[in-house]
Write a protein that holds these residues in place. Structure first.
Motif, short mmCIF file in Angstrom:
data_model
loop_
_atom_site.label_atom_id
_atom_site.label_comp_id
_atom_site.label_asym_id
_atom_site.label_seq_id
_atom_site.Cartn_x
_atom_site.Cartn_y
_atom_site.Cartn_z
N THR A 276 0.63 -1.26 -0.02
CA THR A 276 0.06 -0.10 -0.01
C THR A 276 0.84 1.30 -0.09
OG1 THR A 276 -0.10 -0.39 2.36
CG2 THR A 276 -2.14 -1.11 0.82
N ARG A 277 1.89 1.43 0.76
CA ARG A 277 2.63 2.51 0.92
C ARG A 277 3.50 2.70 -0.42
NH1 ARG A 277 7.00 2.73 5.71
NH2 ARG A 277 4.98 3.36 6.92
N ASN A 278 4.07 1.63 -1.08
CA ASN A 278 4.70 1.74 -2.34
C ASN A 278 3.76 2.08 -3.44
OD1 ASN A 278 6.85 1.03 -0.60
ND2 ASN A 278 7.82 -0.01 -2.52
N GLY A 279 2.47 1.56 -3.36
CA GLY A 279 1.25 1.77 -4.28
C GLY A 279 0.84 3.13 -4.37
N ARG A 280 0.89 3.90 -3.14
CA ARG A 280 0.50 5.29 -2.99
C ARG A 280 1.56 6.10 -3.85
NH1 ARG A 280 -0.79 3.53 2.29
NH2 ARG A 280 0.97 4.83 3.27
N ASN A 281 2.76 5.83 -3.97
CA ASN A 281 3.93 6.51 -4.52
C ASN A 281 4.04 6.06 -5.76
OD1 ASN A 281 4.61 8.48 -2.41
ND2 ASN A 281 4.74 6.24 -1.11
N GLY A 282 2.93 5.45 -6.52
CA GLY A 282 3.26 4.98 -7.80
C GLY A 282 4.13 3.66 -8.43
N MET A 283 4.57 2.83 -7.00
CA MET A 283 5.37 1.63 -7.57
C MET A 283 4.37 0.46 -7.48
SD MET A 283 8.43 -0.19 -5.35
CE MET A 283 9.85 0.98 -5.87
N LEU A 284 4.24 -0.24 -8.53
CA LEU A 284 3.38 -1.37 -8.76
C LEU A 284 4.36 -2.68 -8.88
CD1 LEU A 284 1.22 -0.27 -11.51
CD2 LEU A 284 0.83 0.15 -9.04
N PHE A 285 3.95 -3.80 -8.14
CA PHE A 285 4.53 -5.12 -8.08
C PHE A 285 3.52 -6.02 -8.97
CE2 PHE A 285 5.45 -3.33 -4.22
CZ PHE A 285 6.94 -3.29 -3.86
N THR A 286 4.18 -6.56 -10.10
CA THR A 286 3.73 -7.29 -10.89
C THR A 286 4.21 -8.75 -11.39
OG1 THR A 286 4.45 -6.79 -13.22
CG2 THR A 286 3.05 -4.97 -12.42
N SER A 287 3.58 -9.57 -11.80
CA SER A 287 4.04 -10.84 -12.06
C SER A 287 5.01 -10.63 -13.09
CB SER A 287 2.97 -11.91 -12.62
OG SER A 287 2.42 -11.12 -13.84
N GLU A 288 5.57 -9.64 -13.80
CA GLU A 288 6.51 -9.51 -14.89
C GLU A 288 7.56 -8.62 -14.18
OE1 GLU A 288 6.64 -11.23 -17.66
OE2 GLU A 288 4.70 -12.07 -16.88
N GLY A 289 7.59 -7.93 -13.03
CA GLY A 289 8.26 -7.11 -12.59
C GLY A 289 7.95 -5.86 -11.91
N ILE A 290 8.91 -4.75 -11.56
CA ILE A 290 8.36 -3.72 -10.86
C ILE A 290 7.95 -2.42 -11.92
CG2 ILE A 290 9.01 -1.70 -9.04
CD1 ILE A 290 10.96 -4.17 -7.89
N VAL A 291 7.10 -1.77 -11.68
CA VAL A 291 6.66 -0.65 -12.52
C VAL A 291 6.43 0.67 -11.89
CG1 VAL A 291 4.67 0.32 -14.01
CG2 VAL A 291 5.34 -2.12 -14.12
N ASN A 292 7.11 1.58 -12.05
CA ASN A 292 7.07 2.97 -11.67
C ASN A 292 5.84 3.69 -12.63
OD1 ASN A 292 6.89 5.55 -10.90
ND2 ASN A 292 9.27 5.89 -10.78
N ILE A 293 4.80 3.57 -12.25
CA ILE A 293 3.62 4.13 -13.04
C ILE A 293 3.75 5.47 -13.59
CG2 ILE A 293 1.87 4.80 -11.38
CD1 ILE A 293 1.41 2.64 -14.48
N ARG A 294 4.59 6.34 -12.71
CA ARG A 294 4.59 7.71 -13.02
C ARG A 294 5.51 7.99 -14.37
NH1 ARG A 294 2.35 10.94 -9.00
NH2 ARG A 294 3.35 12.67 -9.76
N ASN A 295 6.48 7.02 -14.81
CA ASN A 295 7.42 6.99 -15.72
C ASN A 295 6.79 7.39 -17.17
OD1 ASN A 295 9.37 6.82 -14.08
ND2 ASN A 295 9.85 4.61 -14.97
N GLN A 296 7.19 8.31 -18.03
CA GLN A 296 6.72 8.89 -19.15
C GLN A 296 6.28 7.46 -19.89
OE1 GLN A 296 6.03 11.74 -20.14
NE2 GLN A 296 5.60 11.64 -22.40
N LYS A 297 7.11 6.62 -19.99
CA LYS A 297 6.97 5.37 -20.91
C LYS A 297 5.58 4.52 -20.85
CE LYS A 297 8.79 1.36 -19.92
NZ LYS A 297 10.05 0.56 -19.54
N TRP A 298 4.84 4.80 -19.75
CA TRP A 298 3.69 4.46 -19.37
C TRP A 298 2.37 5.07 -20.26
CZ3 TRP A 298 5.21 -0.31 -19.35
CH2 TRP A 298 6.03 -0.63 -18.18
N ARG A 299 2.63 6.44 -20.51
CA ARG A 299 1.79 7.45 -21.03
C ARG A 299 0.76 6.80 -21.97
NH1 ARG A 299 1.38 11.36 -24.88
NH2 ARG A 299 3.06 10.69 -25.86
N ASP A 300 1.14 6.16 -22.97
CA ASP A 300 0.17 5.66 -23.86
C ASP A 300 0.30 3.92 -24.12
OD1 ASP A 300 2.80 5.27 -25.14
OD2 ASP A 300 2.19 6.44 -26.86
#
Length: 376
Positions: A276-300
């Motif tokens: 929850t703490r990391n999620g609130r700051n944009g870090m997602l744990f996924t079955s493929e690895g770690i995602v920083n959802i605020r990164n530009q690469k996820w924009r589209d």
């Protein structure tokens, strides 16, 4: 409480079992979402059950003691009725919070005097008062009061701290034996193994706690600054001593990789604020690895948050939409990320359990730790 050890892996110490409490059964290995103030931040109880698949949550004795207070909890009929969560609840003892309040607390053989982080008021925690507080909260599983020393504590300090924790543990069980549950269901008390990163102290503690014949045992004082390989060494050492027919709870750990490594070494129960703490700051744990959802690469990027489709959030929202919410500062971003991360953690321990039962855990775990540690 009852623990049924159902299977142990042939090629490692990983176990699958089931804990039975008066508020429900808990398959192990299990992850417990942290509900510090009797609330898992940003996640409805409905979603904890239906989407996250949570079977037990953790609440914090220190925080509930200060607010709303035991008088309110008792008048409500305990934490389950007060919060509306009808599944099992575990309470930690406040020992880690005492550790966190190093600048505003004083330890003595009597207990711990500290100042409230809310209003500065003065309080005293003793082993007896903590047991009384946990009785009033009404948790199914209670933790004994301990001191959690820092991971880099020198040996002399660690030895003195362990002696204090053991003396407090004796008083906790004495008080526990003289008191009864208040709300018509059973409560059990777990002792906590301490000893920092010193093998002889950990051995001494793991041997000492067994005299109480507890229904489960906790391992504390790890993931507080020591290197991960040292943490794994301590887990392996302690689990080699603790009874095999009782659940083992590793407190406050950790990353998905930490959890899989600990499962391999025989741990059954986990909690951590990280999802929850990391999620609130944009870090997602996924079955493929770690995602920083605020990164530009996820924009589209219009793909699902996690291709495994672990919960409602993963099947209904895309990375691009979640990034938009996060950048815009929308509250829903934290809610979606928290629900996803918790669902991922519960999926991870559930998949580990399935693999333990079918004999494929160790090979699967070795593949997963590579994926889970990479940043996408």
């Amino acid at each position: 409480m009852k623990f049924d050890l159902q299977h142990t892996a042939a090629d490692c110490a990983a176990r699958a079992g089931e804990i039975t409490t008066d508020h429900g059964t808990i398959p192990t290995p299990i992850f417990m979402p942290v509900g510090t103030a009797a609330s898992v931040k940003g996640v409805f109880h409905r979603d904890l059950k239906e989407e996250v698949k949570a079977r037990i949550i953790l609440a914090n004795t220190y925080h509930l003691y200060l607010r709303p207070g035991t008088d309110i909890l008792e008048r409500a009929g305990g934490v389950h009725r007060f919060s509306g969560w009808d599944g099992p609840v575990l309470t930690d003892s406040g020992g880690f919070q005492v550790f966190s309040l190093a600048t505003s607390r004083k330890l003595t053989p009597e207990g711990c005097r500290f100042s409230s982080h809310i209003d500065g008021s003065k309080h005293l925690f003793t082993p007896e008062s903590v047991i009384d507080t946990e009785r009033s909260i009404g948790a199914d599983i209670m933790m004994a009061f301990d001191e959690c020393p820092p991971g880099d504590a020198p040996y002399d300090y660690a030895a003195r701290s362990l002696e204090l924790t053991h003396r407090w543990l004796e008083r906790c069980f004495e008080r526990y034996g003289k008191t009864s549950p208040k709300y018509g269901y059973s409560q059990t008390l777990f002792p906590i193994v301490q000893g920092c990163t010193y093998p002889d102290l950990r051995t001494r503690s793991a041997e000492f706690v067994q005299q109480f014949g507890a229904e489960g045992y906790a391992i504390g004082g790890l993931a507080v600054g020591e290197p991960a390989p040292v943490m794994y060494e301590m887990i392996e050492l302690v689990n080699g001593i603790l009874p095999k027919d009782r659940p083992r709870y590793l407190m406050g750990v950790g990353t998905p990789v930490n959890i899989l490594e600990a499962i391999e070494r025989g741990v059954d129960m986990f909690d951590c604020v990280m999802p929850t703490r990391n999620g609130r700051n944009g870090m997602l744990f996924t079955s493929e690895g770690i995602v920083n959802i605020r990164n530009q690469k996820w924009r589209d990027d219009f793909s699902p948050i996690d291709p495994a489709g672990l919960c409602f959030a993963d099947t209904h929202y895309t990375k691009a939409y979640l990034r938009h919410l996060a950048i815009a500062g929308e509250m829903m971003a934290a809610q979606i990320a928290s629900m996803h991360n918790l669902a991922f953690y519960l999926w991870l321990v559930g998949e580990a359990r399935r693999r333990i039962l079918d004999g494929s855990f160790l090979a699967w775990k070795r593949e997963m730790v590579v994926k889970l540690g990479r940043r996408l």
